[in-house]
Design a protein around this motif. Structure first.
Motif, PDB file in Angstrom:
ATOM      1  N   ARG A  45      70.265 111.880  64.362  1.00 35.92           N
ATOM      2  CA  ARG A  45      69.880 112.977  63.391  1.00 35.92           C
ATOM      3  C   ARG A  45      69.307 112.010  62.157  1.00 35.92           C
ATOM      4  O   ARG A  45      68.228 112.486  61.581  1.00 35.92           O
ATOM      5  CB  ARG A  45      71.129 113.735  63.008  1.00 35.92           C
ATOM      6  CG  ARG A  45      70.750 114.814  62.022  1.00 35.92           C
ATOM      7  CD  ARG A  45      72.035 115.579  61.726  1.00 35.92           C
ATOM      8  NE  ARG A  45      71.655 116.698  60.694  1.00 35.92           N
ATOM      9  CZ  ARG A  45      71.597 116.575  59.380  1.00 35.92           C
ATOM     10  NH1 ARG A  45      71.747 115.499  58.932  1.00 35.92           N
ATOM     11  NH2 ARG A  45      71.197 117.727  58.600  1.00 35.92           N
ATOM     12  N   THR A  48      65.905 110.577  62.847  1.00 41.03           N
ATOM     13  CA  THR A  48      65.011 111.532  63.732  1.00 41.03           C
ATOM     14  C   THR A  48      64.293 112.454  62.234  1.00 41.03           C
ATOM     15  O   THR A  48      63.166 112.758  62.483  1.00 41.03           O
ATOM     16  CB  THR A  48      65.706 112.415  64.417  1.00 41.03           C
ATOM     17  OG1 THR A  48      65.930 111.584  65.540  1.00 41.03           O
ATOM     18  CG2 THR A  48      64.591 113.597  65.207  1.00 41.03           C
ATOM     19  N   LEU A  49      65.338 113.130  61.566  1.00 43.74           N
ATOM     20  CA  LEU A  49      64.689 113.834  60.284  1.00 43.74           C
ATOM     21  C   LEU A  49      63.880 112.930  59.552  1.00 43.74           C
ATOM     22  O   LEU A  49      62.635 113.994  59.078  1.00 43.74           O
ATOM     23  CB  LEU A  49      65.822 114.266  59.214  1.00 43.74           C
ATOM     24  CG  LEU A  49      66.726 115.285  60.155  1.00 43.74           C
ATOM     25  CD1 LEU A  49      67.893 115.420  59.113  1.00 43.74           C
ATOM     26  CD2 LEU A  49      66.256 116.510  60.434  1.00 43.74           C
ATOM     27  N   GLN A  50      63.834 111.873  59.170  1.00 45.12           N
ATOM     28  CA  GLN A  50      62.844 111.197  58.603  1.00 45.12           C
ATOM     29  C   GLN A  50      61.349 111.161  59.118  1.00 45.12           C
ATOM     30  O   GLN A  50      60.168 111.518  58.592  1.00 45.12           O
ATOM     31  CB  GLN A  50      63.049 109.655  58.129  1.00 45.12           C
ATOM     32  CG  GLN A  50      64.283 109.562  57.375  1.00 45.12           C
ATOM     33  CD  GLN A  50      64.695 107.985  57.519  1.00 45.12           C
ATOM     34  OE1 GLN A  50      63.869 107.028  57.739  1.00 45.12           O
ATOM     35  NE2 GLN A  50      65.905 107.552  57.183  1.00 45.12           N
ATOM     36  N   MET A  52      60.844 112.964  61.829  1.00 47.32           N
ATOM     37  CA  MET A  52      59.939 114.503  62.044  1.00 47.32           C
ATOM     38  C   MET A  52      59.186 114.906  61.163  1.00 47.32           C
ATOM     39  O   MET A  52      58.263 115.596  61.369  1.00 47.32           O
ATOM     40  CB  MET A  52      61.065 115.453  62.511  1.00 47.32           C
ATOM     41  CG  MET A  52      61.623 115.333  63.914  1.00 47.32           C
ATOM     42  SD  MET A  52      62.935 116.395  64.246  1.00 47.32           S
ATOM     43  CE  MET A  52      62.244 117.918  64.248  1.00 47.32           C
ATOM     44  N   ASN A  53      59.624 114.631  59.738  1.00 51.45           N
ATOM     45  CA  ASN A  53      59.083 115.227  58.869  1.00 51.45           C
ATOM     46  C   ASN A  53      57.592 114.407  58.524  1.00 51.45           C
ATOM     47  O   ASN A  53      56.374 115.166  58.216  1.00 51.45           O
ATOM     48  CB  ASN A  53      59.357 114.950  57.382  1.00 51.45           C
ATOM     49  CG  ASN A  53      60.724 115.888  57.076  1.00 51.45           C
ATOM     50  OD1 ASN A  53      60.782 116.811  57.562  1.00 51.45           O
ATOM     51  ND2 ASN A  53      61.683 115.434  56.573  1.00 51.45           N
ATOM     52  N   LEU A  54      57.320 113.170  58.892  1.00 50.05           N
ATOM     53  CA  LEU A  54      56.232 112.515  58.938  1.00 50.05           C
ATOM     54  C   LEU A  54      55.345 112.984  60.232  1.00 50.05           C
ATOM     55  O   LEU A  54      53.916 113.074  59.986  1.00 50.05           O
ATOM     56  CB  LEU A  54      56.483 110.793  58.946  1.00 50.05           C
ATOM     57  CG  LEU A  54      55.303 110.041  58.807  1.00 50.05           C
ATOM     58  CD1 LEU A  54      54.705 110.330  57.205  1.00 50.05           C
ATOM     59  CD2 LEU A  54      55.716 108.497  58.671  1.00 50.05           C
ATOM     60  N   ALA A  56      55.129 115.770  61.222  1.00 49.29           N
ATOM     61  CA  ALA A  56      54.629 117.241  60.814  1.00 49.29           C
ATOM     62  C   ALA A  56      53.482 117.128  59.953  1.00 49.29           C
ATOM     63  O   ALA A  56      52.354 117.600  59.772  1.00 49.29           O
ATOM     64  CB  ALA A  56      55.689 118.104  59.993  1.00 49.29           C
ATOM     65  N   ASP A  57      53.490 115.808  58.938  1.00 44.08           N
ATOM     66  CA  ASP A  57      52.824 115.667  58.022  1.00 44.08           C
ATOM     67  C   ASP A  57      51.292 115.147  58.582  1.00 44.08           C
ATOM     68  O   ASP A  57      49.997 115.291  58.175  1.00 44.08           O
ATOM     69  CB  ASP A  57      53.072 114.476  56.991  1.00 44.08           C
ATOM     70  CG  ASP A  57      54.194 114.841  56.050  1.00 44.08           C
ATOM     71  OD1 ASP A  57      54.123 115.949  56.020  1.00 44.08           O
ATOM     72  OD2 ASP A  57      54.690 113.717  55.377  1.00 44.08           O
ATOM     73  N   TYR A  58      51.236 114.399  59.784  1.00 45.76           N
ATOM     74  CA  TYR A  58      50.221 114.237  60.771  1.00 45.76           C
ATOM     75  C   TYR A  58      49.783 115.287  61.659  1.00 45.76           C
ATOM     76  O   TYR A  58      48.814 115.248  62.476  1.00 45.76           O
ATOM     77  CB  TYR A  58      50.604 112.948  61.486  1.00 45.76           C
ATOM     78  CG  TYR A  58      50.301 111.563  61.018  1.00 45.76           C
ATOM     79  CD1 TYR A  58      49.069 110.765  60.990  1.00 45.76           C
ATOM     80  CD2 TYR A  58      51.440 111.184  60.317  1.00 45.76           C
ATOM     81  CE1 TYR A  58      48.872 109.768  60.490  1.00 45.76           C
ATOM     82  CE2 TYR A  58      51.276 109.807  59.206  1.00 45.76           C
ATOM     83  CZ  TYR A  58      49.898 109.168  59.437  1.00 45.76           C
ATOM     84  OH  TYR A  58      49.934 107.960  59.006  1.00 45.76           O
ATOM     85  N   SER A  61      53.033 118.459  66.489  1.00 46.53           N
ATOM     86  CA  SER A  61      54.036 119.206  67.067  1.00 46.53           C
ATOM     87  C   SER A  61      54.564 119.055  68.475  1.00 46.53           C
ATOM     88  O   SER A  61      55.655 120.043  68.601  1.00 46.53           O
ATOM     89  CB  SER A  61      53.302 120.748  66.877  1.00 46.53           C
ATOM     90  OG  SER A  61      52.362 120.728  67.910  1.00 46.53           O
TER      91      SER A  61
END
Length: 190
Positions: A45, A48-50, A52-54, A56-58, A61
């Protein structure tokens, strides 16, 4: 993470994913022919959270981008090695697929588990330390050069992921090769 369209999943299918997570950021199953069926995976977790946010920035999906190289340490488990029936891993999208369960694995290129361990951190990605992130999704996205990542997956027998690397190319001929690889694995949509 368990997709909601996997009616044959069992606790015995999930156990190896969770057990192997102690040494990796993500674990998933890979068919013996190099095909990754779905988004079934276990992830750490915090890491992954770190990432996943990146992702999304790219504008990324697809959940399997985490296992493709969005996370540094991934383990691809051969279900046959872990006593998992291939039927347990299929996702079902139509009534016909539910009634006519057919897992067709043509060639066995994956004979054991495959680990992909890259030594980079979120800071290496953010700082664009290309020497650290080479062979990852991040390197492909930042440089536009898919070949180090493609080579890594091809040599490991992870043909599904290699095909998706090619789909990220700006060259239409390279994308076509990616589509042909997916078609050979029985994937009708990418």
């Amino acid at each position: 993470m368990v997709p909601n369209d996997m009616p044959y999943i069992t606790p015995d299918t999930l156990k190896p994913l969770i057990d192997e997570l102690k040494n990796f950021d993500a674990t998933t199953y890979i068919y013996p022919n190099g095909h990754l069926e779905n988004a079934l995976m276990a992830v750490r977790r915090t890491v992954t959270l770190q990432f996943m946010n990146l992702l999304a920035d790219y504008g990324r999906s697809k959940i399997f981008d985490l296992i493709r190289g969005g996370l540094p340490k991934a383990l691809f488990l051969n279900p046959l090695v872990h006593g998992v029936e291939l039927k347990n891993l299929i996702n079902v999208n139509t009534r016909d697929e539910l009634i006519n369960v057919n897992v067709n694995v043509h060639e066995q290129v994956i004979k054991s588990d495959v680990s992909i361990v890259r030594e980079y951190s979120i800071n290496d990605v953010l700082s664009r330390r290309l020497n650290k992130i080479m062979g990852s999704l991040w390197y492909t996205l930042i440089t536009g050069d898919p070949w180090p990542e493609f080579r890594l997956y091809t040599e490991a027998g992870l043909h599904f992921l290699a095909a998706h690397v090619l789909l990220d190319s700006v060259n239409e001929n390279v994308k076509q090769l990616g589509r042909r690889i997916l078609t050979s694995l029985g994937v009708s949509k990418a």
